[in-house]
Write a protein that holds these residues in place. Structure first.
Motif, PDB file in Angstrom:
ATOM      1  N   VAL A   1       0.831  -1.209   0.000  1.00 50.12           N
ATOM      2  CA  VAL A   1       0.000   0.000   0.000  1.00 50.12           C
ATOM      3  C   VAL A   1       0.865   1.258   0.000  1.00 50.12           C
ATOM      4  CG1 VAL A   1      -1.696   1.283   1.373  1.00 50.12           C
ATOM      5  CG2 VAL A   1      -1.927  -1.189   1.074  1.00 50.12           C
ATOM      6  N   GLN A   2       1.915   1.217   0.760  1.00 49.27           N
ATOM      7  CA  GLN A   2       2.768   2.413   0.859  1.00 49.27           C
ATOM      8  C   GLN A   2       3.456   2.754  -0.462  1.00 49.27           C
ATOM      9  OE1 GLN A   2       6.635   1.316   3.178  1.00 49.27           O
ATOM     10  NE2 GLN A   2       5.092  -0.136   3.818  1.00 49.27           N
ATOM     11  N   ARG A   3       3.485   1.810  -1.372  1.00 46.47           N
ATOM     12  CA  ARG A   3       4.125   2.121  -2.669  1.00 46.47           C
ATOM     13  C   ARG A   3       3.163   2.838  -3.613  1.00 46.47           C
ATOM     14  NH1 ARG A   3       7.735  -2.584  -2.207  1.00 46.47           N
ATOM     15  NH2 ARG A   3       6.187  -4.009  -3.030  1.00 46.47           N
ATOM     16  N   GLY A   4       1.914   2.862  -3.269  1.00 43.40           N
ATOM     17  CA  GLY A   4       0.958   3.641  -4.054  1.00 43.40           C
ATOM     18  C   GLY A   4       0.317   2.852  -5.190  1.00 43.40           C
ATOM     19  N   ILE A   5      -0.436   3.580  -5.963  1.00 44.46           N
ATOM     20  CA  ILE A   5      -1.238   2.961  -7.034  1.00 44.46           C
ATOM     21  C   ILE A   5      -0.336   2.339  -8.103  1.00 44.46           C
ATOM     22  CG2 ILE A   5      -2.856   3.493  -8.915  1.00 44.46           C
ATOM     23  CD1 ILE A   5      -3.970   5.730  -7.080  1.00 44.46           C
ATOM     24  N   SER A   6      -0.667   1.097  -8.471  1.00 44.13           N
ATOM     25  CA  SER A   6       0.156   0.476  -9.512  1.00 44.13           C
ATOM     26  C   SER A   6      -0.698  -0.073 -10.651  1.00 44.13           C
ATOM     27  CB  SER A   6       1.016  -0.645  -8.910  1.00 44.13           C
ATOM     28  OG  SER A   6       0.169  -1.644  -8.397  1.00 44.13           O
ATOM     29  N   CYS A   7      -2.005   0.181 -10.602  1.00 38.98           N
ATOM     30  CA  CYS A   7      -2.829  -0.270 -11.732  1.00 38.98           C
ATOM     31  C   CYS A   7      -3.396   0.951 -12.456  1.00 38.98           C
ATOM     32  CB  CYS A   7      -3.948  -1.182 -11.238  1.00 38.98           C
ATOM     33  SG  CYS A   7      -4.922  -0.490  -9.909  1.00 38.98           S
ATOM     34  N   ASN A   8      -3.755   0.722 -13.693  1.00 39.94           N
ATOM     35  CA  ASN A   8      -4.263   1.828 -14.503  1.00 39.94           C
ATOM     36  C   ASN A   8      -5.726   2.101 -14.195  1.00 39.94           C
ATOM     37  OD1 ASN A   8      -2.329   3.021 -16.406  1.00 39.94           O
ATOM     38  ND2 ASN A   8      -1.997   0.859 -16.941  1.00 39.94           N
ATOM     39  N   LEU A   9      -5.990   3.281 -13.723  1.00 39.94           N
ATOM     40  CA  LEU A   9      -7.353   3.637 -13.327  1.00 39.94           C
ATOM     41  C   LEU A   9      -7.866   4.790 -14.180  1.00 39.94           C
ATOM     42  CD1 LEU A   9      -6.770   3.613  -9.454  1.00 39.94           C
ATOM     43  CD2 LEU A   9      -7.806   1.789 -10.840  1.00 39.94           C
ATOM     44  N   GLN A  10      -9.147   4.916 -14.209  1.00 43.32           N
ATOM     45  CA  GLN A  10      -9.745   6.017 -14.966  1.00 43.32           C
ATOM     46  C   GLN A  10     -10.997   6.513 -14.244  1.00 43.32           C
ATOM     47  OE1 GLN A  10     -11.916   5.199 -18.740  1.00 43.32           O
ATOM     48  NE2 GLN A  10     -10.246   6.345 -19.701  1.00 43.32           N
ATOM     49  N   VAL A  11     -11.168   7.808 -14.221  1.00 41.86           N
ATOM     50  CA  VAL A  11     -12.390   8.401 -13.675  1.00 41.86           C
ATOM     51  C   VAL A  11     -13.345   8.585 -14.849  1.00 41.86           C
ATOM     52  CG1 VAL A  11     -13.370  10.440 -12.550  1.00 41.86           C
ATOM     53  CG2 VAL A  11     -11.137   9.570 -11.828  1.00 41.86           C
ATOM     54  N   PHE A  12     -14.564   8.136 -14.683  1.00 44.40           N
ATOM     55  CA  PHE A  12     -15.508   8.210 -15.819  1.00 44.40           C
ATOM     56  C   PHE A  12     -16.889   8.577 -15.294  1.00 44.40           C
ATOM     57  CE2 PHE A  12     -18.231   4.369 -15.604  1.00 44.40           C
ATOM     58  CZ  PHE A  12     -17.694   3.814 -14.446  1.00 44.40           C
ATOM     59  N   LEU A  13     -17.702   9.100 -16.172  1.00 43.68           N
ATOM     60  CA  LEU A  13     -19.060   9.446 -15.764  1.00 43.68           C
ATOM     61  C   LEU A  13     -19.943   8.209 -15.948  1.00 43.68           C
ATOM     62  CD1 LEU A  13     -20.627  11.905 -14.718  1.00 43.68           C
ATOM     63  CD2 LEU A  13     -21.379  12.306 -17.046  1.00 43.68           C
ATOM     64  N   THR A  14     -20.578   7.810 -14.869  1.00 45.41           N
ATOM     65  CA  THR A  14     -21.379   6.588 -14.950  1.00 45.41           C
ATOM     66  C   THR A  14     -22.682   6.860 -15.720  1.00 45.41           C
ATOM     67  OG1 THR A  14     -22.569   7.051 -12.912  1.00 45.41           O
ATOM     68  CG2 THR A  14     -20.521   5.797 -12.725  1.00 45.41           C
ATOM     69  N   ALA A  15     -23.201   5.823 -16.282  1.00 42.64           N
ATOM     70  CA  ALA A  15     -24.439   5.987 -17.043  1.00 42.64           C
ATOM     71  C   ALA A  15     -25.663   5.791 -16.154  1.00 42.64           C
ATOM     72  CB  ALA A  15     -24.460   4.979 -18.185  1.00 42.64           C
ATOM     73  N   GLU A  16     -25.447   5.270 -14.960  1.00 41.27           N
ATOM     74  CA  GLU A  16     -26.608   4.926 -14.120  1.00 41.27           C
ATOM     75  C   GLU A  16     -27.054   6.049 -13.209  1.00 41.27           C
ATOM     76  OE1 GLU A  16     -23.670   3.381 -13.724  1.00 41.27           O
ATOM     77  OE2 GLU A  16     -23.833   1.455 -14.751  1.00 41.27           O
ATOM     78  N   GLY A  17     -26.478   7.195 -13.350  1.00 40.22           N
ATOM     79  CA  GLY A  17     -26.891   8.312 -12.493  1.00 40.22           C
ATOM     80  C   GLY A  17     -26.169   8.359 -11.163  1.00 40.22           C
ATOM     81  N   LYS A  18     -25.038   7.703 -11.090  1.00 37.58           N
ATOM     82  CA  LYS A  18     -24.282   7.758  -9.835  1.00 37.58           C
ATOM     83  C   LYS A  18     -23.240   8.871  -9.868  1.00 37.58           C
ATOM     84  CE  LYS A  18     -23.117   3.417 -10.400  1.00 37.58           C
ATOM     85  NZ  LYS A  18     -22.519   2.093 -10.220  1.00 37.58           N
ATOM     86  N   GLY A  19     -23.238   9.615 -10.932  1.00 31.81           N
ATOM     87  CA  GLY A  19     -22.200  10.635 -11.066  1.00 31.81           C
ATOM     88  C   GLY A  19     -20.926  10.003 -11.580  1.00 31.81           C
ATOM     89  N   TRP A  20     -19.831  10.555 -11.151  1.00 28.94           N
ATOM     90  CA  TRP A  20     -18.543  10.040 -11.607  1.00 28.94           C
ATOM     91  C   TRP A  20     -18.176   8.773 -10.852  1.00 28.94           C
ATOM     92  CZ3 TRP A  20     -16.164  12.362 -15.719  1.00 28.94           C
ATOM     93  CH2 TRP A  20     -16.703  13.595 -16.106  1.00 28.94           C
ATOM     94  N   GLY A  21     -17.455   7.927 -11.513  1.00 26.77           N
ATOM     95  CA  GLY A  21     -17.037   6.690 -10.869  1.00 26.77           C
ATOM     96  C   GLY A  21     -15.594   6.372 -11.233  1.00 26.77           C
ATOM     97  N   LEU A  22     -15.118   5.286 -10.708  1.00 32.71           N
ATOM     98  CA  LEU A  22     -13.736   4.878 -10.990  1.00 32.71           C
ATOM     99  C   LEU A  22     -13.753   3.495 -11.626  1.00 32.71           C
ATOM    100  CD1 LEU A  22     -10.719   5.732 -10.481  1.00 32.71           C
ATOM    101  CD2 LEU A  22     -10.807   4.271  -8.451  1.00 32.71           C
ATOM    102  N   ARG A  23     -12.924   3.311 -12.613  1.00 32.83           N
ATOM    103  CA  ARG A  23     -12.832   1.975 -13.202  1.00 32.83           C
ATOM    104  C   ARG A  23     -11.385   1.632 -13.489  1.00 32.83           C
ATOM    105  NH1 ARG A  23     -16.083   3.375 -18.766  1.00 32.83           N
ATOM    106  NH2 ARG A  23     -14.540   4.703 -19.755  1.00 32.83           N
ATOM    107  N   THR A  24     -11.180   0.343 -13.693  1.00 28.96           N
ATOM    108  CA  THR A  24      -9.833  -0.107 -14.008  1.00 28.96           C
ATOM    109  C   THR A  24      -9.698  -0.244 -15.530  1.00 28.96           C
ATOM    110  OG1 THR A  24      -8.287  -1.948 -13.843  1.00 28.96           O
ATOM    111  CG2 THR A  24     -10.608  -2.492 -13.555  1.00 28.96           C
ATOM    112  N   LEU A  25      -8.541   0.014 -16.023  1.00 29.53           N
ATOM    113  CA  LEU A  25      -8.315  -0.110 -17.466  1.00 29.53           C
ATOM    114  C   LEU A  25      -7.676  -1.458 -17.815  1.00 29.53           C
ATOM    115  CD1 LEU A  25      -7.083   3.511 -18.332  1.00 29.53           C
ATOM    116  CD2 LEU A  25      -9.365   2.536 -18.568  1.00 29.53           C
TER     117      LEU A  25
END
Ligand SMILES: C[S@@+](CC[C@H](N)C(=O)[O-])C[C@H]1O[C@@H](n2cnc3c(N)ncnc32)[C@H](O)[C@@H]1O
Length: 857
Positions: free
Chosen positions: A687-711
């Motif tokens: 955990v202390q080494r930080g994020i190591s996967c490719n992530l993306q912030v995207f606008l959800t289609a279900e009305g939840k606002g913005w969300g996070l997904r993995t690439l």
């Protein structure tokens, strides 16, 4: 004979900051004697006490050598400069000052580490004897290298850079922030942060209340007086206060550049501020300067009194006869500005006790944060005063400015803070405006910022997401309005003070502005700084990998604004103790080497996870550990504990707090850390080494606002990201939430309570919460999913061994495919209306959706 390892470590720590063993030895010996061999005190905060003591020791010895020389010099100076001796030292330009800041700490009962600055006691006594408490702030002039205050008072050449840094850090320690923050700021914030010389808690309350960091200083060979034409154009007429005996309309000082000074009425409280070549006129804002009561001007004392003071370095006016407190503003022709507050409270308060500097600062800062809703948790009174100094300096030297009302502008700035009331969603006097001190955003936004901008002090400056970059350049200039979030809240940041007529120094954030036209209605001459997100990397380089933002759904361009931080930061009072000295040998694997996880015998750190590592060699969570963590979340009722006196209930006030509602007993991971013998690539440091996967912030289609997904595909048990935000006490969070209830804040606060059951009563300062609302990382976009979310949050202990403070890390609960949204179960009880995070209707589409279920009940 082998050296005691503690001694060796002390030597090595000191060596790192430039002190040889020879220098360290006598001081360490003395400290050990004084502290009765209590190593913990010496090792605390990375040997701060020791470093302080060495500096003092050096200083003391240097002084011994230099005393005769200085004495002689002081005699010479005494007729020209009646400043208290305390200040002289700073001004002996020909004499390199090795001295640490004037405000120092007392370290121990017998080991005298009090300032070795002559005259400070008598100065303090003189002041307090009259009940006046001066507080001085000063600013270097233009083109000067602006260093943290502590450095203002010393000669740069005296210490190696490491010591310089140490000093800066020490002054930061004086603020109520945790060492953790200093660690995180390393290399960035800590060096940039304007440093406040605050008194430590250990300081005696009756000590002089002095924060003179750098007084206006006349360089040898100072420039002669500016030509009259120059003064006449702007600077002259911008004189804040005219000397009492000057004709009221002449507009300029006989030999000075614009300056101001006002002074408390008590002549005994006055101090000489004079410098041979400086000319300062004075007045207290809003109070007419009174006729001088002092005739002692000939000798260069401070009170401006007619022509006799003309040729002196500094003139100050008597003001505010009846007031018990006054403000001194003094500027010199080298552009330095000093603010001095003097409180005369001898009258009427016989039992008056001089409060400590920290007490006062904290009180005022708390008040500002509470009353004015300044959102910058690092807001500091000292910085505000620096802003004032900067305003004076800028106004004074900008010849195109309207000369009227320089002080007025300063006052207006302060008044503007009143308008911060109702910020963050509450109402201000100007529709939905929020006023933020420029230090919260970026000095480059402020009209008075110039080459020598005050260094920013808040981590958010490193990346004010979507506003401007550090140079003030707008990344996406075409974007007019930023709209964001599920609620479509819009924000525009604009600069209110670009023209000379505007009160300078505040950046106005308007909310819910839907068209650019609206912006113009806020003030007459606003310059709109179009906020923007860096769509390519919302973290603006703070994470290992860029995190892009995409919107394939609607025209709402970007997520709501927030300050991106990649590591937790302390809001104010949260007690997070991460000092190395508190990590006992049993809490780390001091004898390990290389990669602990690949060793056949689990190291001491694995003790917390039941004697085995939580991670596999591939860096994934082990099956059984993960399974247990998931089951705690999915079946909370069987994993609750109840505390005796719940801080969550206590913080709501009242004599009889409600009984504890229960806390989840979670499984912990303990990662290896700095004191462990393994290397940085050890498998038990994920955990202390930080994020190591490719992530993306995207606008959800279900009305939840913005969300996070993995690439990319993520196997089960992968670490995704930490939940990062401000660390507050539950009381602070309670207060904050109470104040901003009318804002549709969309983030979820988290209670770091997983270990509350292990101790007795949890103290308020230990009841920690994490709030990513204003400062957070990408995890603030993770939406909720009932029951079968693909992420689980797990407490991870890194630098703090006591379970009170931990990192909350998200791991995948199953294999997750590329482009799948990442979700976690907020643990909301949808049947309890007060529990729903700001009351959203759940659109998680889980077959076990609790919200849907309770709609059918
Ligand atoms: C932590 S934020 C998540 C990011 C947020 N969607 C955004 O646009 O910034 C939590 C907020 O997202 C929305 N949200 C999260 N999960 C949701 C869900 N399952 N259904 C509906 N709204 C959700 C709610 O407005 C909630 O207050």
């Amino acid at each position: 004979m082998t050296m005691n390892p503690r001694v060796a470590m002390a030597f090595s720590a000191m060596k790192e900051i430039g002190f040889s063993d020879k220098k360290v030895k006598p001081v360490l010996k003395n400290l050990l004697r004084v502290y009765d061999k209590n190593w913990e005190l010496i090792e605390d905060e990375n040997y701060r006490v020791l470093a302080d003591a060495i500096l003092d020791y050096q200083e003391e010895h240097k002084e011994d050598v230099e005393k005769p020389k200085r004495k002689k010099k002081e005699v010479v100076e005494s007729h020209e400069d009646l400043e208290p001796p305390r200040l002289k030292r700073l001004r002996q330009d020909d004499q390199p000052s090795p001295s640490p800041p004037l405000v120092r700490r007392q370290k121990g009962p017998n080991f005298d580490l009090t300032p070795k600055v002559e005259g400070i006691e008598s100065y303090g006594q003189g002041i307090s004897g009259h009940g006046a408490v001066p507080l001085n702030v000063c600013m270097p002039g233009r083109n000067e290298l602006l260093l943290p205050y502590e450095d203002c008072s010393r000669d740069e050449t005296e210490e190696p850079p490491a010591q310089l840094q140490l000093r800066r850090k020490r002054s930061e320690h004086a603020q109520p922030v945790s060492p953790h923050i200093n660690f995180e700021d390393k290399g960035r914030g800590s060096l940039l942060a304007p440093t406040i010389c605050k008194r430590s808690e250990r300081e005696t309350p009756t000590a002089p209340f002095v924060v003179c960091l750098k007084e206006p200083k006349t360089e040898p060979g100072i420039e002669p007086l500016p030509p009259k034409e120059k003064l006449a154009s702007g600077a002259q007429t911008k004189v804040l206060v005219k000397p009492k005996t000057e004709p009221s309309n002449d507009g300029f000082q006989p030999s000075g550049v614009p300056a101001a000074a006002a002074h408390p009425p008590n002549p005994d409280c006055r101090r000489t501020q004079g410098h041979k070549d400086q000319n300062v006129s004075s007045r207290r804002h809003g109070v007419e300067a009174l006729p001088s009561r002092d005739a002692d001007v000939e000798n260069g004392s401070l009170v401006g009194s007619g022509t006799s003071s003309k040729n002196r370095g500094l003139e100050l006016a008597d003001v505010a006869e009846a007031t018990r407190a006054s403000v001194e503003l003094a500027s010199s022709n080298s552009g330095e500005v000093k603010i001095s507050l003097s409180c005369n409270y001898s009258s009427g308060q016989p039992n008056f006790r001089l409060p400590s500097m920290d007490e006062v600062f904290k009180m005022v800062e708390d008040k500002c944060l509470k009353s004015y809703k300044i959102i910058d948790p690092n807001f500091s009174l000292m910085n505000l005063m620096k802003e004032m100094c900067q305003c004076i300096s800028d106004r004074a030297s900008d010849s195109t400015d309207d000369n009227q009302g320089t002080l007025m502008h300063i006052t207006t700035n302060l008044d503007l803070q009143n308008n911060m009331r109702n910020s963050l969603g509450a109402r201000s006097d100007s529709e939905d405006s929020i006023l933020i001190p420029p230090t919260s955003i970026d000095r480059s936004l402020s009209s008075h910022s110039s080459a020598e901008v005050i260094e920013p002090h808040t981590p958010q400056r490193l990346a004010l997401n979507g506003v401007v970059d550090l140079q003030g350049t707008v990344i996406h200039p075409n974007e007019e309005v930023l709209s964001g979030g599920a609620n479509g809240r819009d924000m525009v940041v604009e600069q209110t003070d670009v023209g000379s007529s505007s009160p300078s120094g505040f950046v106005r954030v308007r909310q819910e502005i839907s068209t650019p036209d609206d912006i113009g209605s806020v003030d007459d001459t606003p310059v709109v700084v179009r906020p923007s997100h860096d769509v390519n990397d919302i973290s603006k380089g703070q994470e290992n990998l860029p995190i892009a933002t995409v919107n394939e759904v609607s025209s709402a361009p970007y997520p709501p604004l927030f300050y991106y931080i990649s590591k937790n930061t302390i809001f104010r009072s949260a007690h997070v103790n991460c000092s190395l000295s508190r990590i006992g040998d049993e809490d780390c694997c001091i004898n390990c080497f290389g990669d602990c996880v690949s060793s056949s015998i689990p190291c001491a750190c694995a003790r917390v996870t039941g004697g085995d590592f939580a991670y596999t060699l591939d860096g994934l969570l082990k099956e059984n550990f993960l399974e247990e963590c998931i089951s705690v979340n999915r079946d909370p009722q069987n994993h609750l504990f109840y505390c005796k006196s719940c801080p969550l209930e206590r913080c709501k006030g009242g004599d009889m707090p409600d009984p504890c509602k229960g806390h989840l007993m979670r499984k912990f991971i303990k990662e290896c850390w700095s004191k462990c013998g393994c290397n940085k690539h050890c498998g038990n440091r994920v955990v202390q080494r930080g994020i190591s996967c490719n992530l993306q912030v995207f606008l959800t289609a279900e009305g939840k606002g913005w969300g996070l997904r993995t690439l990319t595909d993520l196997p089960r048990g992968s670490f995704v990201c930490e939940y990062v935000g401000e660390i507050l006490t539950s009381k602070e969070l309670y207060e904050r939430n109470k104040e901003i209830t009318d804002v549709d804040v969309q983030t979820s606060n988290v209670l770091l309570d997983a270990a509350w059951g292990s101790g007795d009563v949890v103290k308020d300062k230990d009841a920690l919460c994490l709030d990513p609302t204003f400062y957070g990382n990408v995890a603030r976009f993770i939406n909720h999913r009932c029951f079968d979310a693909n992420l689980v949050e797990i407490p991870v202990e890194v630098e703090s061994p006591n379970h009170r403070y931990y990192h909350l890390a998200f791991f995948t609960t199953r294999d997750v495919q590329a482009l799948e949204e990442l979700t976690w179960d907020y643990g909301i009880d949808f049947s309890n209306s007060s529990d729903t995070v700001k009351g959203f209707r759940c659109c998680c589409r889980s077959k076990d959706c609790r919200d849907v279920k309770c709609q059918y009940i």
